[in-house]
Design an enzyme around this catalytic site. Sequence first.
Site, PDB file in Angstrom:
ATOM      1  N   GLY A  31       0.764  -1.480   0.250  1.00 39.88           N
ATOM      2  CA  GLY A  31      -0.215  -0.134  -0.104  1.00 39.88           C
ATOM      3  C   GLY A  31       1.067   1.036   0.081  1.00 39.88           C
ATOM      4  N   LEU A  33       0.571   3.825  -2.161  1.00 42.22           N
ATOM      5  CA  LEU A  33       0.853   3.944  -3.690  1.00 42.22           C
ATOM      6  C   LEU A  33       1.267   4.439  -4.650  1.00 42.22           C
ATOM      7  CD1 LEU A  33      -1.934   1.097  -4.573  1.00 42.22           C
ATOM      8  CD2 LEU A  33       0.191   0.862  -3.587  1.00 42.22           C
ATOM      9  N   GLY A  36       5.829   5.117  -8.337  1.00 41.12           N
ATOM     10  CA  GLY A  36       6.630   3.216  -9.057  1.00 41.12           C
ATOM     11  C   GLY A  36       5.526   1.948  -8.599  1.00 41.12           C
ATOM     12  N   HIS A  37       4.778   2.402  -7.675  1.00 39.42           N
ATOM     13  CA  HIS A  37       3.698   1.192  -8.446  1.00 39.42           C
ATOM     14  C   HIS A  37       3.008   0.696  -9.685  1.00 39.42           C
ATOM     15  CE1 HIS A  37       4.246   1.820  -3.372  1.00 39.42           C
ATOM     16  NE2 HIS A  37       4.292   0.100  -3.521  1.00 39.42           N
ATOM     17  N   GLY A 149       9.638  -4.080  -8.562  1.00 32.72           N
ATOM     18  CA  GLY A 149      10.651  -2.982  -8.953  1.00 32.72           C
ATOM     19  C   GLY A 149      11.926  -2.934  -8.618  1.00 32.72           C
ATOM     20  N   LYS A 151      13.623  -1.338  -7.507  1.00 33.87           N
ATOM     21  CA  LYS A 151      14.197  -1.025  -6.194  1.00 33.87           C
ATOM     22  C   LYS A 151      14.889  -1.600  -5.307  1.00 33.87           C
ATOM     23  CE  LYS A 151      11.502   2.142  -3.475  1.00 33.87           C
ATOM     24  NZ  LYS A 151      12.688   1.432  -2.451  1.00 33.87           N
ATOM     25  N   SER A 187       9.806   5.980  -3.113  1.00 31.76           N
ATOM     26  CA  SER A 187       9.727   4.752  -2.111  1.00 31.76           C
ATOM     27  C   SER A 187       7.882   5.530  -0.932  1.00 31.76           C
ATOM     28  CB  SER A 187      10.417   4.640  -1.417  1.00 31.76           C
ATOM     29  OG  SER A 187      10.510   4.017   0.365  1.00 31.76           O
TER      30      SER A 187
END
Length: 281
Positions: A31, A33, A36-37, A149, A151, A187
């Site tokens: 969550g 969000l 990136g999401h 991702g 990341k 993030s």
Amino acid sequence: MKVFETKKRLKNQINSLKNQNISIGFVPTMGALHQGHLALIKASLQDNAQTIVSIFVNPTQFNNQDDLIKYPRTIAKDLQLLKSLSNDIIVYHPDANDFYEGKIESQHFDFDGLELVMEGKQRPGHFDGVGTVVKKLFEIIQPDRAYFGEKDFQQLQIIRKLVEKEQMPIQIVPVPIFREKDGLAMSSRNTRLLPEHRGIAPIINETLREAKALFKNNSIEDVKQYVYRKMDENPLLEMEYFEIADEKTLKPAKEKISGNKYRGFIVVYAGDVRLIDNIAL
Ligand code: PAF
């Protein structure tokens, strides 16, 4: 948009999708969000007839209880954001007790050493927690493709190892890091940065890019020293680690071997917020 909170109801829905041979793309999240999401979800919407997003702050992957308590929870905003992308997304937002059937604990995994370095070393038990939740989610949702991702590059490699070892017929799709305009990796934790830390945080990516340029003509040790020195100069940031590792095995590299691919991995504290980033060298 359908939101499921119990495993039982979601499983019925999955059975119906499977019976109709509908391809399933899955994006696991905790969550809060952000763009990136959304990049992961957009990739899934393109590749699959049905996209499922899970929103679950998984307690078993937090080795630090304070981090678990402070983790941002913004479910109403998350659902709005998902709706703005597509009304067809299925959301799985379980309660920890329903998900873990009362036993909130991790299974222990052997990921051939991928779990023993960097994040695994700094956060004992973290990858057992991630492996546990992702394996359970994969078993329930049975996706054709799942999106992760870059990341969290170590997590991505561990999930690849998980599906290989568990022989799960799921394609793991990597998605490049999504960055703010000033280079800071997106993030959920960024929302907790104080203004002075948010102002200085882009230096993390800037330093990684400098490390990439230096990597061509300098030794691994010299590049590492450069990064440590640069972070030391900044009183607002506190380095946890910078490592140069083989992209496949994630073993720390001492010298460059031609043909191997390397990545630089960094973790820095900005106040009490732990920021993570990496770059292909
Ligand atoms: O990357 C994350 O947000 C989490 O580790 C994941 C994959 C959703 C598992 O809880």
